[in-house]
Design a protein around this motif. Structure first.
Motif, mmCIF file in Angstrom:
data_model
loop_
_atom_site.group_PDB
_atom_site.id
_atom_site.type_symbol
_atom_site.label_atom_id
_atom_site.label_comp_id
_atom_site.label_asym_id
_atom_site.label_seq_id
_atom_site.Cartn_x
_atom_site.Cartn_y
_atom_site.Cartn_z
ATOM 1 N N GLU A 196 0.943 -1.417 -0.126
ATOM 2 C CA GLU A 196 0.195 0.012 -0.064
ATOM 3 C C GLU A 196 0.724 1.202 -0.022
ATOM 4 N N ASP A 214 0.002 -13.969 -3.718
ATOM 5 C CA ASP A 214 -0.970 -14.268 -4.418
ATOM 6 C C ASP A 214 -1.265 -13.125 -5.013
ATOM 7 N N ASP A 238 -4.082 -12.032 -6.465
ATOM 8 C CA ASP A 238 -5.324 -11.467 -6.240
ATOM 9 C C ASP A 238 -5.385 -10.590 -5.107
ATOM 10 N N GLU A 239 -4.305 -11.308 -3.954
ATOM 11 C CA GLU A 239 -4.476 -10.485 -2.447
ATOM 12 C C GLU A 239 -3.693 -9.144 -2.756
ATOM 13 N N ARG A 288 -3.674 -7.234 -5.358
ATOM 14 C CA ARG A 288 -4.678 -6.260 -6.079
ATOM 15 C C ARG A 288 -5.611 -5.948 -5.055
ATOM 16 N N ARG A 289 -6.105 -6.671 -4.439
ATOM 17 C CA ARG A 289 -7.221 -6.251 -3.362
ATOM 18 C C ARG A 289 -6.610 -5.057 -2.531
ATOM 19 N N ARG A 290 -5.344 -5.501 -2.116
ATOM 20 C CA ARG A 290 -4.789 -4.322 -1.228
ATOM 21 C C ARG A 290 -4.386 -3.051 -1.945
ATOM 22 N N GLY A 349 -5.921 -2.147 -4.872
ATOM 23 C CA GLY A 349 -7.004 -1.664 -5.704
ATOM 24 C C GLY A 349 -6.605 -1.012 -7.101
ATOM 25 N N HIS A 390 -9.491 -7.473 -15.276
ATOM 26 C CA HIS A 390 -9.244 -6.017 -14.651
ATOM 27 C C HIS A 390 -8.104 -5.446 -15.736
ATOM 28 N N HIS A 415 -2.409 -5.374 -15.678
ATOM 29 C CA HIS A 415 -1.571 -6.553 -15.432
ATOM 30 C C HIS A 415 -0.614 -6.612 -16.677
#
Length: 347
Positions: free
Chosen positions: A256, A273, A275-276, A278-280, A282, A317, A320
């Motif tokens: 972050e 991972d 996906d983790e 990307r979640r963090r 955004g 999304h 990437h």
């Protein structure tokens, strides 16, 4: 020079692309027989890196084999310490070493910011030549080591698993360490701005040893200076228009904060991972990565499976860029790289 709208650059801007772009850290390297032949002809790694025509030749070699979406300048992260007079050389089987490592406050005080067009002219000439020879087939990435990573080598004098000398200086004499890191941040920014002016179309900073630091030390001695480099690049007339990729290996706890530096993208190692990640972060930044390099030693089926896992993990999304989580290793069969590129492109 104008820049076509390549999918690699679109992905860094988090725009839609027809296929996920891919390039590979150390894509010009010892796993390629043609690279080994050119290096033998050069006589040494340094001669290869410091001869613009040969650096161009090896930069282009992987593009002749694979439909990669970017080229990266063939050089070394220790060019700046060498230009500062620390005497870069390579010992077979031991990697890079510096003849004059920093051993005192006076050593740090003597350091100046190199002039890229004089002290590092061979790099700028290589960038200009590569850009011309690419003829806009794919974009060219310029790069530098991060201030903290360069400091580690400059203090230790060689590679290390812990860089305890650098950590000790940070603890015992933070003022001297900050003086060194500030000089290096200015040097890195000036170096990257010169690469941008010479024709690089994206810029990457390798914070290879940031992950060795405890959280507070990372914020003080690595993150702070990565942010300073990005800010200096954004103040440059040419570099401000180029996407900046930060890769801080082993620093997944700081994603972050790294995203808040103003960079365009974060490189990821393989220990998180996607996906983790990307979640963090955004939609603040694009993400680059993050296949374990060892997967390329596995079967084609396993390579395709792992590539699909990462692609599915990122999801549908924008933003990437597929890459390894660190550099390709010399033992890899080039045919396995072809399998990976085709799998990422969906072919």
């Amino acid at each position: 020079m104008t820049t076509p709208d390549h999918r690699f650059l679109r992905a860094l801007r988090r725009e839609p692309v027809d296929k996920t772009p891919i390039w590979i850290m150390r894509q010009a390297g010892r796993y390629l027989p043609e690279y080994r032949a050119t290096r033998e002809r050069a006589g040494s790694f340094l001669a290869l890196a410091q001869t613009p025509e040969l650096a161009c030749e090896v930069t282009l070699q992987p593009l002749a084999r694979f439909p990669l979406d970017a080229a990266i300048l063939f050089s070394d992260i220790l060019t700046i310490p060498d230009a500062m007079g620390l005497g870069l050389h390579f010992v077979d089987g031991e990697g890079p070493k510096l003849r004059h490592p920093l051993r005192s406050v006076a050593d740090v005080a003597r350091l100046g910011v190199p002039d890229p067009e004089t002290d590092l002219r061979y790099v700028m000439d290589a960038v200009r030549l590569i850009r011309r020879e690419l003829a806009e087939r794919v974009p060219l990435i310029g790069f530098s080591g991060s201030p903290w990573t360069l400091a580690c080598y400059m203090i230790e004098g060689e590679g290390s698993s812990s860089f305890s000398r650098a950590k000790a200086l940070a603890l015992d004499d933070a003022a001297t360490m900050h003086r060194l890191l500030d000089t290096l941040a200015q040097s890195v920014a000036r170096y990257l701005c010169a690469q941008a002016a010479a024709g690089a179309q994206a810029l990457m900073v390798f914070d290879t040893w940031g992950g060795l630091l405890a959280p507070e030390a990372f914020r003080n001695f690595s993150l702070r200076y990565l942010a300073e480099v990005v800010a200096l690049l954004k103040s440059d007339r040419v570099a401000r228009n180029l996407p900046v990729i930060l890769f801080s290996k082993g620093a997944n706890g700081h994603l972050e904060a790294l995203a808040d530096t103003g960079c365009a993208a974060l490189g990821l190692d393989w220990t998180i991972d996607i996906d983790e990640a990307r979640r963090r972060v955004g939609a603040r930044v694009a993400l680059q990565g993050n296949l374990d390099p060892a997967v390329l030693a596995a079967s084609p089926e396993a390579i395709r499976t792992e590539a699909r896992r990462i692609l599915d993990g990122f999801g549908a999304h924008p933003g990437h860029v597929f890459n390894l989580g660190h550099g390709i290793t010399p033992d890899i069969d080039p045919e396995r790289v072809a399998v990976l590129v085709d799998a990422v492109h969906g072919e």
